[in-house]
Design an enzyme around this catalytic site. Structure first.
Site, PDB file in Angstrom:
ATOM      1  N   TYR A 184      38.408   9.750  11.734  1.00 30.09           N
ATOM      2  CA  TYR A 184      38.420  11.202  11.941  1.00 30.09           C
ATOM      3  C   TYR A 184      39.506  11.553  12.981  1.00 30.09           C
ATOM      4  O   TYR A 184      39.627  10.863  13.999  1.00 30.09           O
ATOM      5  CB  TYR A 184      37.029  11.663  12.397  1.00 30.09           C
ATOM      6  CG  TYR A 184      37.013  13.068  12.936  1.00 30.09           C
ATOM      7  CD1 TYR A 184      37.520  14.121  12.173  1.00 30.09           C
ATOM      8  CD2 TYR A 184      36.518  13.358  14.206  1.00 30.09           C
ATOM      9  CE1 TYR A 184      37.533  15.417  12.677  1.00 30.09           C
ATOM     10  CE2 TYR A 184      36.518  14.644  14.702  1.00 30.09           C
ATOM     11  CZ  TYR A 184      37.033  15.669  13.935  1.00 30.09           C
ATOM     12  OH  TYR A 184      37.051  16.952  14.434  1.00 30.09           O
ATOM     13  N   ASP A 200      30.620   4.127  12.484  1.00 35.00           N
ATOM     14  CA  ASP A 200      30.410   5.569  12.318  1.00 35.00           C
ATOM     15  C   ASP A 200      29.926   5.770  10.878  1.00 35.00           C
ATOM     16  O   ASP A 200      30.683   5.619   9.925  1.00 35.00           O
ATOM     17  CB  ASP A 200      31.737   6.299  12.582  1.00 35.00           C
ATOM     18  CG  ASP A 200      31.590   7.808  12.510  1.00 35.00           C
ATOM     19  OD1 ASP A 200      30.699   8.278  11.785  1.00 35.00           O
ATOM     20  OD2 ASP A 200      32.390   8.509  13.157  1.00 35.00           O
TER      21      ASP A 200
HETATM   22  O1  P1T Z   1      32.311  17.269  15.070  1.00 35.77           O
HETATM   23  P1  P1T Z   1      31.462  16.294  15.829  1.00 35.77           P
HETATM   24  O2  P1T Z   1      29.999  16.493  15.621  1.00 35.77           O
HETATM   25  O3  P1T Z   1      31.825  16.193  17.264  1.00 35.77           O
HETATM   26  O4  P1T Z   1      31.742  14.854  15.161  1.00 35.77           O
HETATM   27  C1  P1T Z   1      32.969  14.191  15.199  1.00 35.77           C
HETATM   28  C2  P1T Z   1      33.102  13.283  14.013  1.00 35.77           C
HETATM   29  C3  P1T Z   1      32.815  11.929  14.161  1.00 35.77           C
HETATM   30  N1  P1T Z   1      32.898  11.076  13.119  1.00 35.77           N
HETATM   31  C4  P1T Z   1      33.269  11.489  11.899  1.00 35.77           C
HETATM   32  C5  P1T Z   1      33.367  10.510  10.775  1.00 35.77           C
HETATM   33  C6  P1T Z   1      33.551  12.840  11.670  1.00 35.77           C
HETATM   34  O5  P1T Z   1      33.896  13.214  10.438  1.00 35.77           O
HETATM   35  C7  P1T Z   1      33.467  13.762  12.755  1.00 35.77           C
HETATM   36  C8  P1T Z   1      33.793  15.202  12.580  1.00 35.77           C
HETATM   37  N2  P1T Z   1      34.531  15.481  11.432  1.00 35.77           N
HETATM   38  C9  P1T Z   1      34.943  16.715  11.020  1.00 35.77           C
HETATM   39  C10 P1T Z   1      34.699  17.843  11.701  1.00 35.77           C
HETATM   40  C11 P1T Z   1      35.688  16.732   9.751  1.00 35.77           C
HETATM   41  O6  P1T Z   1      35.864  17.799   9.132  1.00 35.77           O
HETATM   42  O7  P1T Z   1      36.101  15.655   9.311  1.00 35.77           O
END
Ligand code: P1T
Length: 390
Positions: free
Chosen positions: A107, A179
């Site tokens: 991400y 993750d």
């Molecule tokens: O947005 P948040 O709750 O802080 O999470 C971060 C995050 C962590 N790991 C993965 C695989 C993610 O996809 C994300 C957040 N991703 C997005 C907002 C997106 O649109 O890909």
């Protein structure tokens, strides 16, 4: 479910609804209350009922943590204010100067956190973790303390063999963090494959309704859990009681939502694969996916995320994205409504273009989070957008 009932042997469909959801002992309310309080009374200084202040602990959050631990088959869960804050807490558990081996497709916010905020604190080695030989080489040469995996990755949907990496990591005494945001515990339980920690952005499938930002860590090590809790309490990224309650509510349908997401995604992926305006589709459920066999082995489902390369330049991709009507052009994923986005401009803009292109994240890549609407409606909308850019 009565408080104290043994839940280990329950099926996931039952756990999502019941674990942590026992009736309120005070009133008998079947739905647990939202303990919307910052502080808790003490009968004499230091004497309380287990709760002092909501940054440290809150009963609504405790219930959610019980549920999450049970779904990921973990002893402990820690709920945080966002997925990113969960990542940040894990980084703070490592001694300054640690090396972290990180998948090369993660991400964009994770990449940004590692390459800016933690750049002068730790060393990050980015590598394609589907290449076990490349991982082994870094383990032997750089002795990383942690391996950071997304499987499937965001946005290319590459699949890493979690059991094989965990085996290599054990030899080198590196901790493996997975993750698991894209699959949720319904389709993959990394701790059972040998990982040490599971991370979720609960803003996605776990909550499932695009109305909460939240994160979570699940693990079996008491000493690491204690460290993480201490960090969370000291730094402060704790989840609010209301958001914890909303996630508990969303979780009840996680099991059926994931199945519905996957059912639709399979149809959309097959449609895209045959489409003349599509260069390539990535969906782990397709036989054409390079790691389809690994996905089949370690997952119990393929999920609702698809990426595809649209034939043509960035202008064509932008036009396509502005033409969809039912699919919402927005960041994030995992909600019941279908979302579509352009990783290079949106979620992964913080990854430099050169790095994006090295890993194959080109400007004509489009990411879909397939919702649970009627799939024919989803396909008709894509169809009219393809026609508009033909
Ligand atoms: O947005 P948040 O709750 O802080 O999470 C971060 C995050 C962590 N790991 C993965 C695989 C993610 O996809 C994300 C957040 N991703 C997005 C907002 C997106 O649109 O890909």
């Amino acid at each position: 479910m009565k408080k104290g009932m043994k839940t280990d042997d329950l099926h996931l469909a039952t756990k999502v609804i019941h674990v942590g959801g026992y009736p309120d002992p005070e009133t008998g309310s079947v739905i647990p209350p939202i303990y919307q309080t910052s502080t808790f009374i003490q009968s004499s200084p230091g004497k309380h009922q287990g709760y002092e202040y909501s940054r440290s602990h809150n009963p609504t959050r405790t219930r959610l943590e019980e549920n999450l631990a049970s779904l990921e088959k973990a002893k402990y869960a820690l709920v945080t204010a966002s997925g990113m804050s969960a990542t940040m807490l894990l980084m703070h558990t490592l001694p300054v100067g640690s090396t972290i081996l990180c998948g090369d497709d993660v991400y964009g916010g994770t990449y940004r956190l590692f390459t800016t905020i933690f750049k002068d604190i730790h060393h990050f080695k980015f590598v394609d973790t589907t290449d076990l030989k490349a991982v082994e080489k870094i383990l032997l040469e750089d002795h990383p303390k942690m391996i950071w995996l997304e499987s499937p990755t965001n946005p290319l949907l590459k699949i890493t063999d979690i059991a094989a990496i965990s085996k290599l990591a054990k030899k080198s005494k590196a901790k493996v963090v997975v993750d698991n945001t894209f699959l949720s515990p319904i389709f993959q339980t990394p701790l059972e494959l040998g990982a040490d920690v599971v991370l979720h952005s609960m803003s996605k499938y776990i909550n499932g309704h695009s109305d909460v930002v939240a994160g979570a860590l699940m693990l079996n090590s008491k000493s690491l859990y204690d460290k993480l809790w201490y960090l969370q309490n000291s730094i402060g990224p704790s989840q609010s009681p209301f958001d914890s309650w909303l996630v508990l509510r969303g979780l009840k349908t996680l099991h059926i939502r994931m199945k519905a997401h996957e059912e639709n995604a399979k149809v959309v992926a097959a449609y895209l694969e045959k489409h003349p305006q599509v260069e390539k589709v990535s969906y782990p459920g397709l036989k054409s996916h390079p790691q389809h066999k690994i996905a089949k082995k370690q997952q119990s489902g393929y999920g609702g995320m698809i990426t595809f390369f649209l034939k043509g330049n960035i202008g064509k991709s932008k036009k396509f994205l502005s033409k969809v009507k039912l699919w919402a052009l927005a960041e994030s994923l995992g909600g019941v409504e279908s979302l579509i986005e352009h990783p290079a401009i949106m979620t992964h803009a913080s990854v430099p273009k050169k790095v994006r292109e090295e890993i194959g994240l080109y400007d004509n890549l489009i990411r879909l989070s397939v919702g649970i609407e009627n799939v024919d409606d989803l396909i008709s909308d894509l169809d009219q957008a393809f026609k508009a850019v033909r």
